[in-house]
Design an enzyme around this catalytic site. Structure first.
Site, PDB file in Angstrom:
ATOM      1  N   GLY A 156      -8.972   3.397  -8.599  1.00 22.09           N
ATOM      2  CA  GLY A 156      -8.172   4.544  -9.006  1.00 22.09           C
ATOM      3  C   GLY A 156      -8.243   4.841 -10.494  1.00 22.09           C
ATOM      4  O   GLY A 156      -8.308   3.914 -11.310  1.00 22.09           O
ATOM      5  N   GLN A 168      -4.681 -12.531 -13.048  1.00 20.39           N
ATOM      6  CA  GLN A 168      -4.524 -11.348 -13.895  1.00 20.39           C
ATOM      7  C   GLN A 168      -3.080 -11.121 -14.342  1.00 20.39           C
ATOM      8  O   GLN A 168      -2.769 -10.096 -14.935  1.00 20.39           O
ATOM      9  CB  GLN A 168      -5.088 -10.106 -13.204  1.00 20.39           C
ATOM     10  CG  GLN A 168      -4.290  -9.613 -12.025  1.00 20.39           C
ATOM     11  CD  GLN A 168      -5.020  -8.531 -11.260  1.00 20.39           C
ATOM     12  OE1 GLN A 168      -6.043  -8.783 -10.630  1.00 20.39           O
ATOM     13  NE2 GLN A 168      -4.514  -7.307 -11.318  1.00 20.39           N
ATOM     14  N   LEU A 173       0.812  -1.220   0.000  1.00 23.22           N
ATOM     15  CA  LEU A 173       0.000   0.000   0.000  1.00 23.22           C
ATOM     16  C   LEU A 173       0.845   1.270   0.000  1.00 23.22           C
ATOM     17  O   LEU A 173       1.877   1.346   0.675  1.00 23.22           O
ATOM     18  CB  LEU A 173      -0.928   0.003   1.222  1.00 23.22           C
ATOM     19  CG  LEU A 173      -1.891  -1.182   1.336  1.00 23.22           C
ATOM     20  CD1 LEU A 173      -2.790  -1.027   2.561  1.00 23.22           C
ATOM     21  CD2 LEU A 173      -2.748  -1.342   0.075  1.00 23.22           C
ATOM     22  N   HIS A 174       0.401   2.245  -0.778  1.00 24.91           N
ATOM     23  CA  HIS A 174       1.054   3.555  -0.844  1.00 24.91           C
ATOM     24  C   HIS A 174      -0.022   4.631  -0.753  1.00 24.91           C
ATOM     25  O   HIS A 174      -1.212   4.312  -0.610  1.00 24.91           O
ATOM     26  CB  HIS A 174       1.891   3.678  -2.124  1.00 24.91           C
ATOM     27  CG  HIS A 174       1.140   3.320  -3.377  1.00 24.91           C
ATOM     28  ND1 HIS A 174       0.089   4.072  -3.869  1.00 24.91           N
ATOM     29  CD2 HIS A 174       1.277   2.271  -4.240  1.00 24.91           C
ATOM     30  CE1 HIS A 174      -0.369   3.532  -4.975  1.00 24.91           C
ATOM     31  NE2 HIS A 174       0.317   2.425  -5.220  1.00 24.91           N
ATOM     32  N   HIS A 199      -3.315   4.194  -2.627  1.00 25.57           N
ATOM     33  CA  HIS A 199      -4.308   3.324  -1.985  1.00 25.57           C
ATOM     34  C   HIS A 199      -4.980   4.061  -0.818  1.00 25.57           C
ATOM     35  O   HIS A 199      -6.184   3.950  -0.615  1.00 25.57           O
ATOM     36  CB  HIS A 199      -3.639   2.058  -1.439  1.00 25.57           C
ATOM     37  CG  HIS A 199      -3.006   1.188  -2.484  1.00 25.57           C
ATOM     38  ND1 HIS A 199      -1.649   1.013  -2.579  1.00 25.57           N
ATOM     39  CD2 HIS A 199      -3.552   0.436  -3.476  1.00 25.57           C
ATOM     40  CE1 HIS A 199      -1.376   0.171  -3.567  1.00 25.57           C
ATOM     41  NE2 HIS A 199      -2.506  -0.178  -4.144  1.00 25.57           N
TER      42      HIS A 199
HETATM   43  P1  AMP Z   1      -3.373  -2.241  -7.078  1.00 25.89           P
HETATM   44  O1  AMP Z   1      -2.998  -2.581  -5.669  1.00 25.89           O
HETATM   45  O2  AMP Z   1      -2.248  -1.751  -7.918  1.00 25.89           O
HETATM   46  O3  AMP Z   1      -4.187  -3.327  -7.737  1.00 25.89           O
HETATM   47  O4  AMP Z   1      -4.346  -1.000  -6.959  1.00 25.89           O
HETATM   48  C1  AMP Z   1      -5.484  -1.031  -6.156  1.00 25.89           C
HETATM   49  C2  AMP Z   1      -6.312   0.186  -6.439  1.00 25.89           C
HETATM   50  O5  AMP Z   1      -5.545   1.354  -6.165  1.00 25.89           O
HETATM   51  C3  AMP Z   1      -6.751   0.287  -7.916  1.00 25.89           C
HETATM   52  O6  AMP Z   1      -8.087   0.749  -7.965  1.00 25.89           O
HETATM   53  C4  AMP Z   1      -5.784   1.299  -8.470  1.00 25.89           C
HETATM   54  O7  AMP Z   1      -6.294   2.000  -9.578  1.00 25.89           O
HETATM   55  C5  AMP Z   1      -5.595   2.215  -7.288  1.00 25.89           C
HETATM   56  N1  AMP Z   1      -4.350   2.986  -7.409  1.00 25.89           N
HETATM   57  C6  AMP Z   1      -3.122   2.505  -7.666  1.00 25.89           C
HETATM   58  N2  AMP Z   1      -2.228   3.519  -7.760  1.00 25.89           N
HETATM   59  C7  AMP Z   1      -2.923   4.660  -7.561  1.00 25.89           C
HETATM   60  C8  AMP Z   1      -2.580   6.052  -7.547  1.00 25.89           C
HETATM   61  N3  AMP Z   1      -1.336   6.476  -7.758  1.00 25.89           N
HETATM   62  N4  AMP Z   1      -3.569   6.963  -7.317  1.00 25.89           N
HETATM   63  C9  AMP Z   1      -4.846   6.543  -7.106  1.00 25.89           C
HETATM   64  N5  AMP Z   1      -5.235   5.251  -7.099  1.00 25.89           N
HETATM   65  C10 AMP Z   1      -4.289   4.321  -7.341  1.00 25.89           C
END
Ligand code: AMP
Length: 282
Positions: free
Chosen positions: A147, A61, A33-34, A37
């Site tokens: 996101g 995926q 998480l960053h 998230h």
């Molecule tokens: P992930 O863990 O990469 O599958 O992302 C989980 C959710 O966080 C998805 O809906 C992404 O689009 C969203 N997300 C990832 N990076 C960002 C970001 N920089 N800004 C906003 N949402 C993000």
């Protein structure tokens, strides 16, 4: 708050919340998480009484040559972040819990996946549809937040929720960026120090195209070709870089007034794949 990995347990936990009349906001993630998230979690908190985060690196995926094995996994620190954010429950299932040995059912996507990531990553969106469909059935959220960074994913899931009657309010959150413009991503951890300095060039190229369009360019092909060459000269390998319609996620040659477009790119820097986009109302 500990991670819950059983479907029965998360359902029981949420059932008692729902019986108290509380609404549930849901943020699906693959962990590591960053701030991106966190921004989704905060939006979900504003929109619902309790927030559930799922942390699951979904094997379905990832293509055979992709980074499934390498993908960062840091459940303990992710849990700590969720505790600090006041998340109600974290669902972190194992593969055995999420998938039976043999799968007979898949969900297909038409048209919306013909370009962008859908074109370069066969099976990617089917894998996402499968897992988010399952997660929606397990969590039964009132609202789910995704996101804009993965805008094609959002559009496809928005259609899934609508066409499959999930009854979930779908929300798209803006992209969180580092100070130099780079879109935050768990995959940025793969970048070397030098690559990290180069990486914001993708965002700058998207911004340049946006500015030119705002200044009146309606046929962006030459502009796009030029930005692609510039990125290539800086050492990026282009997967795609173009202007697409938001509705169909299809490339456009001539922009027309009153439409919403996205300027989107996916590039490789070394072996790291970066994606980014801007929404532009024309
Ligand atoms: P992930 O863990 O990469 O599958 O992302 C989980 C959710 O966080 C998805 O809906 C992404 O689009 C969203 N997300 C990832 N990076 C960002 C970001 N920089 N800004 C906003 N949402 C993000």
């Amino acid at each position: 708050m500990e991670a819950i990995n059983s479907i029965e347990e998360i359902r029981n936990r949420l059932r008692s919340l729902k019986e108290q009349g509380k609404t549930v906001g849901f943020v699906p993630t693959m962990g590591a998480l960053h701030e991106g998230h966190l921004s989704l979690i905060r939006i979900a908190k504003e929109m619902a009484d309790a927030v559930v985060v799922s942390i699951y690196v979904n094997p379905e995926q990832f293509g055979p040559d992709e980074d499934y094995d390498q993908y960062p996994r840091q459940l303990e620190s992710d849990l700590e972040i969720c505790r600090e954010e006041g998340v109600e429950a974290v669902f972190a299932p194992s593969d055995e819990i999420m998938y039976t040995d043999k799968k007979f059912i898949r969900i297909e996507v038409d048209e919306l996946k013909d370009h962008m990531d859908g074109a370069s990553r066969p099976g990617f969106y089917e894998g996402i549809l499968l897992v988010v469909n399952k997660l929606f059935n397990i969590i039964e959220p009132d609202v789910a937040v995704f996101g804009q960074k993965d805008i094609q994913q959002y559009r496809i899931l928005e259609r899934m929720a609508l066409e499959m009657n999930h009854g979930v309010d779908m929300v798209m959150a803006p992209i969180k960026r580092a100070n130099d413009g780079l879109a935050l991503s768990s995959r940025n951890a793969y970048l070397s120090e030098e690559e990290r300095l180069q990486a914001p060039a993708l965002f700058r190229s998207l911004r340049y195209v946006e500015k030119q369009i705002k200044d009146g360019v309606t046929t962006p092909k030459l502009l796009i070709d030029h930005q692609k060459s510039e990125l290539q000269a800086k050492g990026f390998k282009i997967d795609y870089f173009n202007v697409f319609t938001l509705e169909e996620m299809a490339p456009v040659e001539k922009l027309t007034e009153g439409q919403t477009y996205i300027i989107a790119g996916a590039v490789y820097l070394g072996t790291t794949r970066l994606i980014d986009n801007l929404i532009i109302e024309f």
